[in-house]
Enzyme design. Structure first.
Site, PDB file in Angstrom:
ATOM      1  N   TRP A 143       0.825  -1.215   0.000  1.00 31.41           N
ATOM      2  CA  TRP A 143       0.000   0.000   0.000  1.00 31.41           C
ATOM      3  C   TRP A 143       0.853   1.256   0.000  1.00 31.41           C
ATOM      4  O   TRP A 143       0.538   2.230  -0.693  1.00 31.41           O
ATOM      5  CB  TRP A 143      -0.990  -0.005   1.163  1.00 31.41           C
ATOM      6  CG  TRP A 143      -2.083  -1.008   0.933  1.00 31.41           C
ATOM      7  CD1 TRP A 143      -2.285  -2.170   1.611  1.00 31.41           C
ATOM      8  CD2 TRP A 143      -3.114  -0.956  -0.075  1.00 31.41           C
ATOM      9  NE1 TRP A 143      -3.364  -2.843   1.080  1.00 31.41           N
ATOM     10  CE2 TRP A 143      -3.894  -2.121   0.061  1.00 31.41           C
ATOM     11  CE3 TRP A 143      -3.440  -0.045  -1.075  1.00 31.41           C
ATOM     12  CZ2 TRP A 143      -4.989  -2.391  -0.774  1.00 31.41           C
ATOM     13  CZ3 TRP A 143      -4.523  -0.310  -1.907  1.00 31.41           C
ATOM     14  CH2 TRP A 143      -5.279  -1.468  -1.746  1.00 31.41           C
ATOM     15  N   ASP A 164      -0.977   6.620   6.544  1.00 33.78           N
ATOM     16  CA  ASP A 164      -2.100   5.808   6.076  1.00 33.78           C
ATOM     17  C   ASP A 164      -2.360   4.765   7.162  1.00 33.78           C
ATOM     18  O   ASP A 164      -1.614   3.798   7.316  1.00 33.78           O
ATOM     19  CB  ASP A 164      -1.734   5.125   4.750  1.00 33.78           C
ATOM     20  CG  ASP A 164      -2.829   4.162   4.287  1.00 33.78           C
ATOM     21  OD1 ASP A 164      -3.852   4.026   4.975  1.00 33.78           O
ATOM     22  OD2 ASP A 164      -2.640   3.522   3.228  1.00 33.78           O
ATOM     23  N   LYS A 216     -12.298  -1.366   7.637  1.00 35.04           N
ATOM     24  CA  LYS A 216     -11.593  -2.418   8.357  1.00 35.04           C
ATOM     25  C   LYS A 216     -11.940  -2.354   9.845  1.00 35.04           C
ATOM     26  O   LYS A 216     -12.422  -3.318  10.416  1.00 35.04           O
ATOM     27  CB  LYS A 216     -10.080  -2.309   8.156  1.00 35.04           C
ATOM     28  CG  LYS A 216      -9.660  -2.715   6.747  1.00 35.04           C
ATOM     29  CD  LYS A 216      -8.795  -1.686   6.114  1.00 35.04           C
ATOM     30  CE  LYS A 216      -8.625  -1.795   4.621  1.00 35.04           C
ATOM     31  NZ  LYS A 216      -8.543  -3.069   3.984  1.00 35.04           N
TER      32      LYS A 216
HETATM   33  C1  LIG Z   1      -3.281   0.164   4.195  1.00 31.17           C
HETATM   34  C2  LIG Z   1      -4.280   0.405   3.112  1.00 31.17           C
HETATM   35  N1  LIG Z   1      -4.231   1.564   2.427  1.00 31.17           N
HETATM   36  C3  LIG Z   1      -5.119   1.834   1.449  1.00 31.17           C
HETATM   37  C4  LIG Z   1      -6.114   0.948   1.100  1.00 31.17           C
HETATM   38  C5  LIG Z   1      -7.069   1.300  -0.002  1.00 31.17           C
HETATM   39  O1  LIG Z   1      -8.284   1.650   0.526  1.00 31.17           O
HETATM   40  P1  LIG Z   1      -9.569   1.927  -0.395  1.00 31.17           P
HETATM   41  O2  LIG Z   1      -9.929   0.636  -1.033  1.00 31.17           O
HETATM   42  O3  LIG Z   1     -10.590   2.455   0.562  1.00 31.17           O
HETATM   43  O4  LIG Z   1      -9.183   2.960  -1.397  1.00 31.17           O
HETATM   44  C6  LIG Z   1      -6.225  -0.252   1.796  1.00 31.17           C
HETATM   45  C7  LIG Z   1      -7.286  -1.214   1.440  1.00 31.17           C
HETATM   46  O5  LIG Z   1      -7.260  -2.373   1.708  1.00 31.17           O
HETATM   47  C8  LIG Z   1      -5.278  -0.535   2.823  1.00 31.17           C
HETATM   48  O6  LIG Z   1      -5.329  -1.681   3.499  1.00 31.17           O
END
Ligand SMILES: Cc1ncc(COP(=O)(O)O)c(C=O)c1O
Length: 362
Positions: free
Chosen positions: A103, A173, A197
Site C-alpha cells: 500500500w 495511512d 476495516k
Molecule cells: C493500508 C491500506 N491503504 C489503502 C487501502 C485502499 O483503501 P480503499 O480501497 O478504501 O481505497 C487499503 C485497502 O485495503 C489498505 O489496506
C-alpha cells in the site's frame, strides 16, 4: 450460508454484532427521524447530530485537539494517495515515502504523478517483511511531508510507534489499524483511514489533519480535492456518505461504551494476535510467518504453508469450521487472518484450535 461465520476478511471486514443489531433495529425508522438513515437529508437535524457525534467520539477516543480537523470523505484511501500530494506537495518540493509494503508503494506511485517523491526507506528487498528502526531512515529535512503506512494489510507488518521526522509533517495511512490503539495525534500532520476495516463500512474515509497544513491547498483546486474546502464545509460540501458515517458513529460509541476506550481495545487486540502467533511459532515447520517477529501486525496475521496444495487444503478445511476469508491477498498468496477490533476472541480461539489440529494431521 444463513448463519454468521467467523469472518477473517481484510476489508470490508467484521463489524461488532451490537452495532449490526442496532442498524437492523433502526433500519425502518431512525429515532427522531421518521425514516431510515438512508432517506433523510444530510442537512437536517438528525444527521447533523450523527456527524457531530461521530466526530466527537473520534476526538474523545484519540484525544484530538482543536488544532486538527476531522473530515469524512469519499473516494477511499486511494483518493488520499492523490489528495495528499495534490494539496501538500508544492512546486519544487519533494515528499519522503517510507515503504514497508504494497500500500505504501501504491501511495508513492500515485504521488509521483503529482510531484517529486523520494524513498526514505524501502523493505522491498526482503519482501516487505519488516518495518525499519529509526536509525535506518534516510530522511530529507526539507521534505514537504513524510508518508508511511503504519499497518501494511497485505504483508501483515506493523509499526508499533511512529517514526520521528523532526519538523517534517508526518502523514500516515492508518487504513487497516485505525482505532486499534491510541495514537498521539500531536505527532502527526495527518492521519487517514478508510473505514471498512476497523471503523465502519466502506464508503467513508476519515481524515484527521492539522488545520495549518490545509493552508497549503491551492485555491484553484477542484473543490472536492481541496482539504481547505472540506474543512470550510465541515465535510458537507457535497452529499456525504450518510449511512457509512452513521455506522462510524455507532462503532465509535461501541468502542467508548462497550469496550471502554482504545487502551482496553489494544489489550484485547494484542491478546488475540498472540494466540495466533504462538501457534505459528509452535509449528514453524508447517506455518511460516511472513513478518519478522518484531514487525508482526496485530491486525493481519500472514503466513504460508509449504505448498499450494496444503494451502488449499487448509482453506477448504477451515471453511468446514466456519472460518472464512482466510486466503492471502492475490498478490502474495498464503494465508491471512485479519483480526480487527470486532473479531471476537472466540473466532481467534476457533482458528488457533483449527491450526493446531491441522498441524497434527498434516
Ligand atoms: C493500508 C491500506 N491503504 C489503502 C487501502 C485502499 O483503501 P480503499 O480501497 O478504501 O481505497 C487499503 C485497502 O485495503 C489498505 O489496506
Amino acid at each position: 450460508m444463513d448463519e454468521r461465520v467467523f469472518n477473517f476478511s481484510a476489508g470490508p471486514a467484521v463489524l461488532p454484532v451490537p452495532v449490526l443489531e442496532q442498524i437492523r433495529d433502526e433500519m425502518l425508522c431512525l429515532p427522531g427521524a421518521g425514516a431510515s438513515i438512508m432517506e433523510i437529508s444530510h442537512r437536517g437535524g438528525p444527521f447533523t447530530e450523527i456527524i457531530h457525534s461521530a466526530e466527537a467520539n473520534l476526538r474523545k477516543l484519540l484525544d484530538i485537539s482543536d488544532d486538527y480537523a476531522v473530515l469524512f470523505l469519499q473516494g477511499g484511501s486511494r483518493l488520499q494517495f492523490s489528495m495528499v500530494p495534490i494539496n501538500l506537495l508544492g512546486e519544487g518540493q519533494s515528499a519522503d515515502y517510507i515503504l514497508t509494503g504494497s500500500w505504501g508503494k501504491k501511495a508513492m506511485e500515485e504521488a509521483q504523478k503529482e510531484g517529486q517523491t523520494r524513498v526514505a526507506y524501502t523493505a522491498k528487498g526482503s519482501g516487505f517483511d519488516h518495518v525499519p528502526e529509526q536509525g535506518d531512515l534516510d530522511l530529507d529535512p526539507q521534505a514537504a511531508y513524510c508518508h508511511y503506512t503504519c499497518n501494511e494489510t497485505i504483508e501483515g507488518v506493523q509499526f508499533n510507534g511512529e517514526p520521528d521526522t523532526g519538523g517534517v509533517p508526518l502523514v500516515c495511512d492508518a487504513s487497516s489499524d485505525f482505532l486499534h490503539r491510541k495514537l498521539d495525534i500531536s505527532r502527526y500532520g495527518m492521519v487517514y483511514a478508510c473505514a471498512q476495516k476497523n471503523a465502519g463500512p466502506s464508503g467513508v474515509t476519515i481524515v484527521i489533519m492539522r488545520k495549518d497544513l490545509a493552508e497549503r491547498s491551492d485555491a484553484n483546486l477542484p473543490s472536492y480535492l481541496s482539504y481547505a474546502n472540506h474543512i470550510k464545509e465541515e465535510s458537507l460540501g457535497n452529499t456525504p456518505p450518510t449511512f457509512a458515517i452513521y455506522v462510524v458513529d455507532l462503532v465509535t460509541k461501541w468502542l467508548l461504551n462497550d469496550i471502554g476506550g482504545l487502551d482496553k481495545m489494544f489489550e484485547q487486540n494484542k491478546t488475540k494476535a498472540l494466540k495466533l502467533y504462538d501457534v505459528i511459532d509452535a509449528h514453524s515447520d508447517l506455518y511460516k510467518g511472513h513478518a519478522q517477529p518484531s514487525s508482526r501486525s496485530v491486525m493481519n496475521v500472514t503466513f504460508n504453508l509449504p505448498s499450494d496444495e496444503l494451502t488449499s487444503k487448509f482453506l477448504g478445511e477451515a471453511k468446514k469450521h466456519k472460518l472464512e476469508a482466510l486466503k492471502g491477498h492475490r498478490s502474495v498468496g498464503g494465508i491471512r487472518a485479519s483480526i480487527y477490533n470486532a473479531m471476537p476472541v472466540e473466532g481467534v480461539d476457533a482458528l488457533a484450535s483449527f491450526m493446531k489440529e491441522f498441524a497434527k494431521n498434516a
